[in-house]
Design an enzyme around this catalytic site. Sequence first.
Site, PDB file in Angstrom:
ATOM      1  CG  ASP A  28      34.052  43.413  40.759  1.00  0.00           C
ATOM      2  OD1 ASP A  28      33.349  42.386  40.752  1.00  0.00           O
ATOM      3  OD2 ASP A  28      35.278  43.391  40.536  1.00  0.00           O
ATOM      4  CG  ASP A  29      32.118  40.296  43.967  1.00  0.00           C
ATOM      5  OD1 ASP A  29      32.643  39.856  45.000  1.00  0.00           O
ATOM      6  OD2 ASP A  29      32.660  40.196  42.850  1.00  0.00           O
ATOM      7  CB  CYS A  50      38.148  35.075  56.400  1.00  0.00           C
ATOM      8  SG  CYS A  50      36.981  33.768  56.897  1.00  0.00           S
ATOM      9  N   GLY A  53      35.622  25.168  45.294  1.00  0.00           N
ATOM     10  CA  GLY A  53      36.944  24.551  45.423  1.00  0.00           C
ATOM     11  C   GLY A  53      37.304  23.844  44.145  1.00  0.00           C
ATOM     12  CG  ASN A 102      32.869  24.659  53.801  1.00  0.00           C
ATOM     13  OD1 ASN A 102      31.807  25.185  53.522  1.00  0.00           O
ATOM     14  ND2 ASN A 102      34.015  25.310  53.696  1.00  0.00           N
ATOM     15  CB  CYS A 115      30.549  35.633  60.635  1.00  0.00           C
ATOM     16  SG  CYS A 115      32.334  35.962  60.638  1.00  0.00           S
TER      17      CYS A 115
END
Lengths: 491, 491, 491, 491
Positions: free
Chosen positions: B365-366, B402, B46, B121, B458
Amino acid sequence: MNFTNPFLNGDGDDKLHEECGVFGIIGAPDAAAACALGLHALQHRGQEAVGITSFDGAEFYTRRGLGHVADNFSSAESIAELPGHMAGGHVRYSTTGGSGMRNVQPLYADLASGGFAVAHNGNISNAMRLKQELVSKGAIFQSTSDTEVIIHLVATSRYPTMLDKLTDALRMVEGAYALVVMTPRGMAACRDPMGIRPLVMGRLGDAVVFASETVALDVIGAEFTRQVDPGEFVEVDFDGTIRSHRPFGDTPARPCIFEHVYFSRPDSIFNKRSVYESRKNIGMELAREMPCDADLVVPVPDSGVPAAIGYAQESGLPFELGIIRSHYVGRTFIQPSDSARHAGVKRKHNANRKIVEGKRIVLIDDSIVRGTTSLKIVQMMRDAGAKEVHFRVASPPTGHGCYYGVDTPERSKLLAGRMDLAAMREFIQADSLAFVSIDGLYRAVGLAGRDKACPQYCDACFTGEYPTPLTDLANRKDREAQLSLPVNEDA
Amino acid sequence: MNFTNPFLNGDGDDKLHEECGVFGIIGAPDAAAACALGLHALQHRGQEAVGITSFDGAEFYTRRGLGHVADNFSSAESIAELPGHMAGGHVRYSTTGGSGMRNVQPLYADLASGGFAVAHNGNISNAMRLKQELVSKGAIFQSTSDTEVIIHLVATSRYPTMLDKLTDALRMVEGAYALVVMTPRGMAACRDPMGIRPLVMGRLGDAVVFASETVALDVIGAEFTRQVDPGEFVEVDFDGTIRSHRPFGDTPARPCIFEHVYFSRPDSIFNKRSVYESRKNIGMELAREMPCDADLVVPVPDSGVPAAIGYAQESGLPFELGIIRSHYVGRTFIQPSDSARHAGVKRKHNANRKIVEGKRIVLIDDSIVRGTTSLKIVQMMRDAGAKEVHFRVASPPTGHGCYYGVDTPERSKLLAGRMDLAAMREFIQADSLAFVSIDGLYRAVGLAGRDKACPQYCDACFTGEYPTPLTDLANRKDREAQLSLPVNEDA
Amino acid sequence: MNFTNPFLNGDGDDKLHEECGVFGIIGAPDAAAACALGLHALQHRGQEAVGITSFDGAEFYTRRGLGHVADNFSSAESIAELPGHMAGGHVRYSTTGGSGMRNVQPLYADLASGGFAVAHNGNISNAMRLKQELVSKGAIFQSTSDTEVIIHLVATSRYPTMLDKLTDALRMVEGAYALVVMTPRGMAACRDPMGIRPLVMGRLGDAVVFASETVALDVIGAEFTRQVDPGEFVEVDFDGTIRSHRPFGDTPARPCIFEHVYFSRPDSIFNKRSVYESRKNIGMELAREMPCDADLVVPVPDSGVPAAIGYAQESGLPFELGIIRSHYVGRTFIQPSDSARHAGVKRKHNANRKIVEGKRIVLIDDSIVRGTTSLKIVQMMRDAGAKEVHFRVASPPTGHGCYYGVDTPERSKLLAGRMDLAAMREFIQADSLAFVSIDGLYRAVGLAGRDKACPQYCDACFTGEYPTPLTDLANRKDREAQLSLPVNEDA
Amino acid sequence: MNFTNPFLNGDGDDKLHEECGVFGIIGAPDAAAACALGLHALQHRGQEAVGITSFDGAEFYTRRGLGHVADNFSSAESIAELPGHMAGGHVRYSTTGGSGMRNVQPLYADLASGGFAVAHNGNISNAMRLKQELVSKGAIFQSTSDTEVIIHLVATSRYPTMLDKLTDALRMVEGAYALVVMTPRGMAACRDPMGIRPLVMGRLGDAVVFASETVALDVIGAEFTRQVDPGEFVEVDFDGTIRSHRPFGDTPARPCIFEHVYFSRPDSIFNKRSVYESRKNIGMELAREMPCDADLVVPVPDSGVPAAIGYAQESGLPFELGIIRSHYVGRTFIQPSDSARHAGVKRKHNANRKIVEGKRIVLIDDSIVRGTTSLKIVQMMRDAGAKEVHFRVASPPTGHGCYYGVDTPERSKLLAGRMDLAAMREFIQADSLAFVSIDGLYRAVGLAGRDKACPQYCDACFTGEYPTPLTDLANRKDREAQLSLPVNEDA
């Protein structure tokens, strides 16, 4: 706001620092925006201050600020203050002179011949002597920057044309310079006779671009044409005419070899070679010269990464990120008093414990300056469970100061200025320590080795062989000698 | 000052974003300094705002600011405003609610039972419904943050003790939360029943520490003890007594698998596993599942690097830095209008032309979110002379939003939400495109594969299987349906 | 920026301070601009902070700032942030509560019935007791302002309409208030049953305007209609309908007589009388009651000027500016250590030596609070060569604190709270000292004298007769008595 | 922040403006603090910028800022940056040159003879010509201030001592100057041969003080010794030695008579006379020359007050505050569009309706420049119900520009530059209009009348008789004539 260099705070940094980057563009409708973007790509060459000067055919406009390019030139308003088809700019680390805003370049003066703006990368090693002479004739200096000497020499030159005035001025100057100059007639780019500091040239459509490194051309989509040669003056008019002059005749070039080692970005082309490939080659030379029985090759990120890839490829050992670097280094933090000793370095670097635990590792860094960070990194590896830590350095020992526009500590603070190899190893507490040889370094940049009679690069920080006289330094030592004060060798 | 996320500007970023990091410490004489340092290590979670609240045995003190931790908590003065042996803090990306200072956490209220501060969070997926009920009873909200709902539920709870009030409040709450709570009695840390968001626990001398990731323990020199378990409430008193409660009984855990893919730092331990190793493993799985006939493996830095190392090691292809990342990304720049199309992405990433020229490359790439950056990176490789560009992604296609504290674009903007594989490859103009399989991902984190009946993580962003009801979303869709408006699937 | 009150720094100020000004306008296309201008004319009522809230038919907008109106609302941008035909604002000196931004009014809350904004001049003398009750039921306060109590009482009221809720709330409240309230339905202005604090009403075309003083109507060119009566609630709808309510029935009015003495601007009309004329009349009463054999009448500028003109006209002595006031008072200055003792007061007031030298002067000031400034002014006159200094005060001795929205020192710091007349004269070192009588003051405002049984004004600062109970003060004294602590009479 | 002069915004101001104030002190341990306080008392002479330079025996220190003295020098930190026993400072309205920080005085230069700082009140009327000559010899100017010319002339002077260099420089200079100069040897104060701008001298213990007005001595508790005479150079060494020089011989003095009319504070002594008494005298002369059958005398506050007191005393009419002036003028406000026409002027001045309603009033102002404010004030009086408005001006008609350091509009914008008396009366819509005569003005300052052959004051703004050549102006007119452009008489 904290304007200090985030990389110099605390122990997280122990590097030599290139002190400036310059950029110029002529013939582009949005010259200042291109300039800001180009300087942003040169940000690693100077984080303390930034300035841009533009010319719209009638007036010069200047905007300066402390901090990063993005802190000062991201808004449409900031760019709108800089109209015109020609713009030149500068990022600054610190160089000669204090840190006031009046030292932020480009410097500008209204001369009898019209406006004159200059951005300078390098350092004039007889600036103090020249300044004394000018002041005794009534010149009034507004900055403490060595660059202002050039402006006063131009202002008082008796020659008729700007090119002649500038040549006249630079003949009196000794040291290193890569200059971008703007006048109402156009732009000029000059590099000192030995080409110590880098300067390249490119094209973006009809516009001509100058920059310290090719990455600044890449970012604006310009094509890299060629480097400005050592001793070359390139003049560009508003109609696009380019003229090349060599007022000093031919002298052997001595570009700074440390640009290959650390200063330039790996994706730049310096002295006609890929910096990334040079660094990988140094790693390979190091693997051949100084092999090591170990499990992993771990770079000190980010500057050690290319050499570590080279070392790993040559040695066959796996390359692993045993140290993770934070993107958010920021400034000095208040430390909790009872925390571990190494919180400072940990803000920047953290051990990847699962990788190094129980392993024999080869740590690769580009250079060692004071050695303080190296000690902490070695300790961090041991705290994370490394069984053995072998330190390999992708440059020879840095034992001498630089007087050509690089921020170097006094010789007495350079690890290699005060210790031999065994003592250095002991100091950083590594299991073994080795540096690439000076000839290995020259081989890595494509040469057969160092030409002792006439070295192909300036490598004074490694060898102590300075390619120019150092007048101000000599004068200072004379004065100190007269006063019977101890003289510091390399301050 | 930079109030915007430097990574989100322009096209240089196309990632899912973890929206918060939390940190708490109790029993340390310099709690606020430790907290600032810990939050700094969580800065990647953040970048928009930061706050710290401390308690000195009598009073609570809070300091908030926009921007980075280092922009707000580097000075001795800023820390001196936060006395006491207990401190908790928060870094914030954006999460539910606007960006005003009043939304910056920790949130604080004077309740009848005394001061109450909370850092959160996650995201409460029935916050709107709960807020409506509270307001109708006369509650006045001061922020638009979902977290304030928790405070009002605690304030109006009829239970006698703080633990009971908090349990009472959290029973009404649905969604994801990792909380650090401070009261005059001590600190509590809570994780939602499925443990969707991470929370770990450590020790620094006599002090107890909580943090979103283990790197925040490392930076202050604290020892990692264990994670806070899903559904666990840990209470710590000022005398050091630690009590663990499980008010919701046992439910199967479903931690967020994307922490392994991208959110957590590679040097963190998440769900008992090294994140770096998980990423390398994904790269290896990818090399096995989706091999490629090529010359080089090139990571999209920095997030693609561990997977690229894994891919290179498994495939035997050389790992090379074909793309160089700038450390100075900064904010959106005014672009010169006639520059190359891709200046935006070039500020962050630049091709290392000498390396990729004439080569067949595997780009790693991720993840792919919108695909806009991927397209530009592929194009950049081709502009630099790459002969073939094969794109390999170290996660399955991200096709679903999400609702648990991660900033996701609407489904209609997710590349995998609107295209099949062939169309995606066409969109990013790669020669080939492949993603790791969902089972490959589960294998990379040490499991035999995904348990369809009862998934171990998840993974809703990949599968659309949300582990909790989404009350506010359902209500909104109901309302929109009544108004006959088109319903956006996943906004 | 100047966050401190320029009039309170150093010794240059020794006055009671009105603590707030309010302004509201409904039905004007540029409501926020009119509001800023109106608040600017009320700046003397509060210099510490300013806020404006507007409503555009759909949303409420608020902008707050520390410092003066002109520091915060001079730009087109600041006004553009406040769209709509209704706006209300507030200037603040300090009143109950700390100085944080969250205490800057108008306060705003989203209630179940919609948005609710309030600006308050006055002070609620049972706010602490009401707050305790509200918090014990789960209310969460965001400010330390007494005004927030009103909002919570409205939020939790069971009555159906906003008018009924507000009446319900204000019935529980004790003390002084002049309120401007905004809801989505329109504007309401309320004055407490005794009308302690002022509130007037005007018209600007179709718009209805409320303000603390008539000067705020003058500055926007509005016509002064009438005052809002003590105990009156005036409701104005967006269609211009005005409704007047008197929910508390008829109670005798007790407006603050100090508005005539010092608080209001001389060009305002308060309680149907010209403030300038009241002040001249006080000077005339003083000349009759307390004549003086002297050469000149000298006002302590600026507040002593009207009474000095009255004194001079009545006595026949010449009126002269024997003291010159600087327009640039600014904040506390670092004093050179060896300068004269009175540099502080000299920054604001300087003797006009040529006028006072060798003369017997009558100094006229509006009031004496601590006496520290009076002492310095007398000394300044003597240093400038005055032969005799006779001090005449245009109000009775100020011996008691105010609890209705005026900043007063503790009784022990009020000169008249701790000394008799002879001691006061001795303290300020005047040759003679006299105050107007309380009946003289009442005569100056047009009455036959003070009605002891039922005083026509609140004059508690002179008489100690408070027109309302002072619940919080009594509770505090009870608590202190139980703890056997010494009780300060009037703190 | 808004750095512009609050008194010049909108219509609230229509005055000539003195453009600078200077202050110097030598021999005081807290020189910079005294200097800040002294400049604060001179704030009315320049509100745009302020600077202080100090000298501690070794180094010069300078601090500059935009805005008021109190905005820049109120903190202990700001004063601590200025150590030493000698300090000089400057407040600036605008004068020759733009508004950049580099024009903020004191100007400073390192000359061959050592540091040299100068603060200047006045204007050099051949500065452009001198600058051209200096630049053609290679001088580089850092400001656009005429004052820098003096520094360059000193820097290039061939004379040996600083006094000789300065004399040499000032011999070439034409126009008005009151200078405070600092060198490592001490302080010098110089006034031009005619003493157009004021400069006085005082003592504070052992320290010697110079200032534009005596009020700056008063505020620090210094004793007023005498004025610096026209053409006098006063040198003060660090040992307290004072030397007086008159390098230009004796020339008749011509101090600015407008200092008596408006520039100086009423409590100052100028040219050996009380300014307040001069102004009262002008009012008395006006009452005798231009009597009026009316009910009240009303000053335009604050500058019209002393003359109005004089007029009232001489005429026997009552003096009343028919106009109230706000203390909070601030900057230009966004005006509500449909408000009364005169909101601008009303922010500063408001009619005291109850006083003027139904009355015949004599309005007294110190001067009329453009006439725009006068028109609005007359209209404001009529709107408030005045039956007749007779305007009396305490100076002759201002028909000519000033070139000696006063900000004057172009002649074409001066009301008296373009109209006769009847037209002026018509323009401001008064029932009658009258100015004091030029001889009446001279009588008011204690002379028998104006000596036409050799006027005792500079009164060029009234008479057009300039006491010095105006070289730059003449050159400009020549150039414009050659270009056949229309020449503006007095711009």
